[in-house]
Scaffold this motif. Structure first.
Motif, PDB file in Angstrom:
ATOM      1  N   ILE A 121      39.283  34.330  36.506  1.00 44.14           N
ATOM      2  CA  ILE A 121      40.141  33.559  35.603  1.00 44.14           C
ATOM      3  C   ILE A 121      39.442  32.273  35.174  1.00 44.14           C
ATOM      4  O   ILE A 121      39.493  31.880  33.994  1.00 44.14           O
ATOM      5  CB  ILE A 121      41.488  33.263  36.283  1.00 44.14           C
ATOM      6  N   ALA A 122      38.770  31.610  36.115  1.00 49.73           N
ATOM      7  CA  ALA A 122      38.036  30.386  35.781  1.00 49.73           C
ATOM      8  C   ALA A 122      36.864  30.684  34.844  1.00 49.73           C
ATOM      9  O   ALA A 122      36.561  29.896  33.937  1.00 49.73           O
ATOM     10  CB  ALA A 122      37.530  29.719  37.057  1.00 49.73           C
ATOM     11  N   MET A 123      36.213  31.831  35.022  1.00 50.78           N
ATOM     12  CA  MET A 123      35.111  32.208  34.138  1.00 50.78           C
ATOM     13  C   MET A 123      35.606  32.429  32.707  1.00 50.78           C
ATOM     14  O   MET A 123      34.974  31.964  31.744  1.00 50.78           O
ATOM     15  CB  MET A 123      34.442  33.473  34.678  1.00 50.78           C
ATOM     16  N   MET A 124      36.720  33.137  32.566  1.00 53.56           N
ATOM     17  CA  MET A 124      37.259  33.378  31.225  1.00 53.56           C
ATOM     18  C   MET A 124      37.750  32.086  30.581  1.00 53.56           C
ATOM     19  O   MET A 124      37.683  31.926  29.359  1.00 53.56           O
ATOM     20  CB  MET A 124      38.387  34.411  31.301  1.00 53.56           C
ATOM     21  N   ALA A 125      38.243  31.148  31.407  1.00 55.02           N
ATOM     22  CA  ALA A 125      38.667  29.862  30.861  1.00 55.02           C
ATOM     23  C   ALA A 125      37.487  29.065  30.318  1.00 55.02           C
ATOM     24  O   ALA A 125      37.642  28.240  29.414  1.00 55.02           O
ATOM     25  CB  ALA A 125      39.391  29.060  31.938  1.00 55.02           C
ATOM     26  N   ARG A 126      36.301  29.332  30.849  1.00 51.77           N
ATOM     27  CA  ARG A 126      35.100  28.635  30.375  1.00 51.77           C
ATOM     28  C   ARG A 126      34.412  29.382  29.234  1.00 51.77           C
ATOM     29  O   ARG A 126      33.310  29.003  28.830  1.00 51.77           O
ATOM     30  CB  ARG A 126      34.122  28.443  31.537  1.00 51.77           C
ATOM     31  N   GLY A 127      35.024  30.449  28.752  1.00 56.87           N
ATOM     32  CA  GLY A 127      34.468  31.157  27.604  1.00 56.87           C
ATOM     33  C   GLY A 127      33.691  32.407  27.931  1.00 56.87           C
ATOM     34  O   GLY A 127      32.996  32.949  27.077  1.00 56.87           O
ATOM     35  N   PHE A 128      33.800  32.896  29.163  1.00 56.41           N
ATOM     36  CA  PHE A 128      33.097  34.123  29.521  1.00 56.41           C
ATOM     37  C   PHE A 128      33.698  35.294  28.751  1.00 56.41           C
ATOM     38  O   PHE A 128      34.918  35.437  28.665  1.00 56.41           O
ATOM     39  CB  PHE A 128      33.200  34.369  31.032  1.00 56.41           C
ATOM     40  N   LYS A 129      32.849  36.161  28.167  1.00 52.88           N
ATOM     41  CA  LYS A 129      33.322  37.274  27.367  1.00 52.88           C
ATOM     42  C   LYS A 129      34.038  38.297  28.241  1.00 52.88           C
ATOM     43  O   LYS A 129      33.481  38.775  29.233  1.00 52.88           O
ATOM     44  CB  LYS A 129      32.149  37.930  26.639  1.00 52.88           C
ATOM     45  N   GLN A 130      35.257  38.637  27.831  1.00 53.84           N
ATOM     46  CA  GLN A 130      36.088  39.496  28.667  1.00 53.84           C
ATOM     47  C   GLN A 130      35.534  40.912  28.772  1.00 53.84           C
ATOM     48  O   GLN A 130      35.650  41.550  29.820  1.00 53.84           O
ATOM     49  CB  GLN A 130      37.519  39.545  28.112  1.00 53.84           C
ATOM     50  N   HIS A 131      34.907  41.410  27.708  1.00 56.04           N
ATOM     51  CA  HIS A 131      34.440  42.793  27.753  1.00 56.04           C
ATOM     52  C   HIS A 131      33.291  42.982  28.729  1.00 56.04           C
ATOM     53  O   HIS A 131      32.982  44.120  29.122  1.00 56.04           O
ATOM     54  CB  HIS A 131      34.009  43.255  26.353  1.00 56.04           C
ATOM     55  N   THR A 132      32.628  41.893  29.135  1.00 50.42           N
ATOM     56  CA  THR A 132      31.546  42.008  30.106  1.00 50.42           C
ATOM     57  C   THR A 132      32.042  41.987  31.545  1.00 50.42           C
ATOM     58  O   THR A 132      31.233  42.049  32.476  1.00 50.42           O
ATOM     59  CB  THR A 132      30.541  40.862  29.909  1.00 50.42           C
ATOM     60  N   LEU A 133      33.359  41.904  31.728  1.00 47.30           N
ATOM     61  CA  LEU A 133      33.908  41.938  33.085  1.00 47.30           C
ATOM     62  C   LEU A 133      33.923  43.347  33.664  1.00 47.30           C
ATOM     63  O   LEU A 133      34.105  43.513  34.873  1.00 47.30           O
ATOM     64  CB  LEU A 133      35.342  41.392  33.090  1.00 47.30           C
ATOM     65  N   GLY A 134      33.750  44.365  32.821  1.00 47.19           N
ATOM     66  CA  GLY A 134      33.813  45.742  33.284  1.00 47.19           C
ATOM     67  C   GLY A 134      32.875  46.047  34.441  1.00 47.19           C
ATOM     68  O   GLY A 134      33.305  46.537  35.493  1.00 47.19           O
ATOM     69  N   PRO A 135      31.557  45.772  34.307  1.00 47.74           N
ATOM     70  CA  PRO A 135      30.643  46.051  35.422  1.00 47.74           C
ATOM     71  C   PRO A 135      30.985  45.283  36.695  1.00 47.74           C
ATOM     72  O   PRO A 135      30.806  45.797  37.797  1.00 47.74           O
ATOM     73  CB  PRO A 135      29.273  45.623  34.866  1.00 47.74           C
ATOM     74  N   VAL A 136      31.483  44.055  36.544  1.00 52.29           N
ATOM     75  CA  VAL A 136      31.854  43.259  37.725  1.00 52.29           C
ATOM     76  C   VAL A 136      33.012  43.909  38.459  1.00 52.29           C
ATOM     77  O   VAL A 136      33.005  44.035  39.688  1.00 52.29           O
ATOM     78  CB  VAL A 136      32.208  41.819  37.301  1.00 52.29           C
ATOM     79  N   LEU A 137      34.039  44.334  37.715  1.00 58.04           N
ATOM     80  CA  LEU A 137      35.200  44.977  38.327  1.00 58.04           C
ATOM     81  C   LEU A 137      34.833  46.324  38.941  1.00 58.04           C
ATOM     82  O   LEU A 137      35.350  46.695  39.999  1.00 58.04           O
ATOM     83  CB  LEU A 137      36.301  45.153  37.287  1.00 58.04           C
ATOM     84  N   MET A 138      33.954  47.071  38.287  1.00 55.40           N
ATOM     85  CA  MET A 138      33.551  48.367  38.823  1.00 55.40           C
ATOM     86  C   MET A 138      32.835  48.220  40.153  1.00 55.40           C
ATOM     87  O   MET A 138      33.111  48.949  41.119  1.00 55.40           O
ATOM     88  CB  MET A 138      32.654  49.080  37.810  1.00 55.40           C
ATOM     89  N   LEU A 139      31.933  47.252  40.225  1.00 57.87           N
ATOM     90  CA  LEU A 139      31.195  47.037  41.472  1.00 57.87           C
ATOM     91  C   LEU A 139      32.122  46.566  42.584  1.00 57.87           C
ATOM     92  O   LEU A 139      32.027  47.024  43.734  1.00 57.87           O
ATOM     93  CB  LEU A 139      30.074  46.021  41.241  1.00 57.87           C
ATOM     94  N   TYR A 140      33.047  45.665  42.250  1.00 60.37           N
ATOM     95  CA  TYR A 140      33.978  45.173  43.267  1.00 60.37           C
ATOM     96  C   TYR A 140      34.886  46.298  43.762  1.00 60.37           C
ATOM     97  O   TYR A 140      35.151  46.418  44.965  1.00 60.37           O
ATOM     98  CB  TYR A 140      34.816  44.028  42.697  1.00 60.37           C
ATOM     99  N   ALA A 141      35.376  47.136  42.843  1.00 57.00           N
ATOM    100  CA  ALA A 141      36.272  48.230  43.227  1.00 57.00           C
ATOM    101  C   ALA A 141      35.562  49.241  44.114  1.00 57.00           C
ATOM    102  O   ALA A 141      36.149  49.767  45.081  1.00 57.00           O
ATOM    103  CB  ALA A 141      36.828  48.906  41.979  1.00 57.00           C
TER     104      ALA A 141
END
Length: 493
Positions: free
Chosen positions: A200-220
């Motif tokens: 949430i803090a990353m997206m508040a700083r302008g992090f592109k939401q579509h690039t969260l996919g690989p992060v979520l996949m690895l965490y899951a």
């Protein structure tokens, strides 16, 4: 107290500590941290405002004071590190112990008010100058802070680490987009609530939401490890682990980006299987189903074969994938099925499946009768008989032949009953169509004339199909059925 006086007092305390250690002076205060006891000296604890206050309030009659602290942040390990600084022992600060040292210093009130360069100041300098400037170190400290809440929140250790992680990741992503995998591995060690706050803090700083996919996949993949979601049958996960895994999964689903192609269909299928396995909320499952529906063109067969975890005899959960499909869509899907390639078990299942369109069931039954007829023709063929003679066992007895014949007769009767059901269903549909045409006949004479021709052609076509299907009986001709009075049954021989 002036700074010069505090510095002189600190030097004096160091010399006193060295003297006490060399002379082995007996302790005059005992501190219990959980099940661990520490025998200490009051004179060396002047840096701790918390202990100084407690000892001043204790009775003057007792020479030894006893202090019990059951909820010390970091436990006995953190208390021991903090006390070492009081005795003048040098501490080696690092990412592993800085969180507990900062929380212990706050709890013991080891501020500049009581001593120059006290533990609060030294830990703050190390955090700001070393830890918060490094992404791996910030993640490590944030992970260590998970067990130090609420004290870690009180000193703003959690929020500062989260801000530092968000800032560094956004800076690196702007420079080069393919560095996500480098820090995604670091974030996968965080607890799910901390992981959520970081994203949430990353997206508040302008992090592109579509690039969260690989992060979520690895965490899951790491957080949901151990779930047997590839096969069917009873659950194998421990009961006490289900609530934690359920919260992890629901949080991951809530963080999924909304854009197309942000995550793969295979990943969504894996999450849906886990959601059914863990029995998450209906909203979570519906969200995953809708997301998969938007990417069906990219799906393969394995993505749609969702195992059934209900404990029944069904292998796959079809209600999750074929639930609010329309009749038109159902016909389009079933039209791709080749009835000639179905096994006997599949044909038997299709003949009894009420969800299949009627014409598909008719095709399957027709194919079954064709196969049965071919088998009987082959068995009666003299060429086939001569080909089997050299390697065949002794000829069957009359009783075995009769048993086989009766078995084929029963199967034929079952097939004819199914055909009869199909014919009756077709007739019902025909009557409904005739009723609709008659109801529309009052609209205009031209439309009536054009509509009336259509059912006549359909009726003749259906009748011809029925006559052809009725000729498929390999054991004899079907007797004509006559209309009887109410109370009698239709029979077929």
């Amino acid at each position: 107290m002036s700074a010069k006086r505090k510095e002189l007092l600190s030097l004096a305390m160091e010399r006193t500590s060295e003297w006490i250690s060399s002379q082995e002076i007996p302790s005059d205060i005992t501190v219990h941290i959980g099940d661990t006891s520490f025998s200490l000296h009051k004179i060396l604890l002047s840096k701790c405002g918390f202990i100084k206050k407690l000892t001043s309030e204790s009775s003057n009659d007792s020479n030894i004071s006893v202090i019990k602290i059951p909820d010390f942040p970091g436990g006995a390990e953190a208390f021991e590190l903090a006390i070492k600084s009081c005795y003048g022992i040098n501490l080696e600060m690092n990412a592993e112990n800085i969180a507990m040292l900062r929380c212990a210093a706050e709890y013991l009130d080891m501020t500049e008010e009581h001593s120059v360069a006290n533990l609060v100041e030294t830990t703050e300098v190390y955090l700001n100058e070393v830890i918060l400037k490094s992404l791996p170190s910030s993640v490590k400290v944030l992970q260590r802070s998970e067990g130090l809440v609420p004290m870690a929140e009180r000193v703003k250790l959690v929020s500062r680490c989260i801000d530092a992680i968000a800032y560094v990741t956004c800076q690196e992503s702007q420079k080069k987009e393919d560095v996500v995998d480098l820090w995604a591995e670091d974030l996968s060690v965080l607890r799910i609530d901390m992981f959520q706050r970081v994203l949430i803090a990353m997206m508040a700083r302008g992090f592109k939401q579509h690039t969260l996919g690989p992060v979520l996949m690895l965490y899951a993949q790491k957080a949901l490890i151990g779930l047997e979601i590839s096969g069917r049958g009873a659950k194998k996960i421990e009961v006490e682990q289900e609530p934690e895994k359920r919260v992890i999964l629901e949080t991951i689903v809530s963080l999924l980006p909304r854009g197309r192609n942000a995550v793969s269909v295979s990943f969504l299928s894996m999450l849906l299987r886990a959601a059914l396995y863990l029995e998450t909320t209906v909203a979570c499952r519906l969200d995953l189903e809708k997301r998969m529906g938007l990417h069906l063109r990219q799906a393969v067969l394995d993505d749609l074969l969702i195992p059934s975890f209900n404990g029944d005899n069904t292998m796959f959960d079809v209600d999750t994938v074929h639930p609010n499909i329309s009749e038109v869509e159902k016909k389009k899907i079933c039209s791709l099925m080749n009835s000639q390639k179905l096994s006997q078990e599949a044909c038997a299942h299709a003949a009894q499946n009420k969800r299949l369109p009627v014409h598909i069931v008719a095709q399957v039954l027709h194919q079954e009768q064709q196969s049965l007829r071919q088998v009987l023709c082959d068995s009666d063929s003299p060429v086939a008989a001569t080909a089997i003679v050299p390697e065949s066992p002794p000829p069957p007895t009359l009783s075995s032949y009769n048993n086989e014949l009766s078995k084929l007769n029963r199967e034929n009767q079952d097939l004819k009953l199914e055909l009869l059901k199909v014919k009756m269903t077709l007739k019902e549909l025909e009557r409904e169509k005739d009723f609709e045409i008659k109801s529309c006949s009052d609209c205009s004479s031209v439309s009536t004339a054009s509509v009336v021709k259509s059912p006549l052609r359909r009726k003749s076509f259906i009748s011809s199909v029925s006559r052809k299907l009725g000729k498929l009986n390999p054991f004899g001709h079907t007797q004509r059925r006559t209309m009887t009075r109410k109370g009698r049954r239709h029979s077929i021989s």
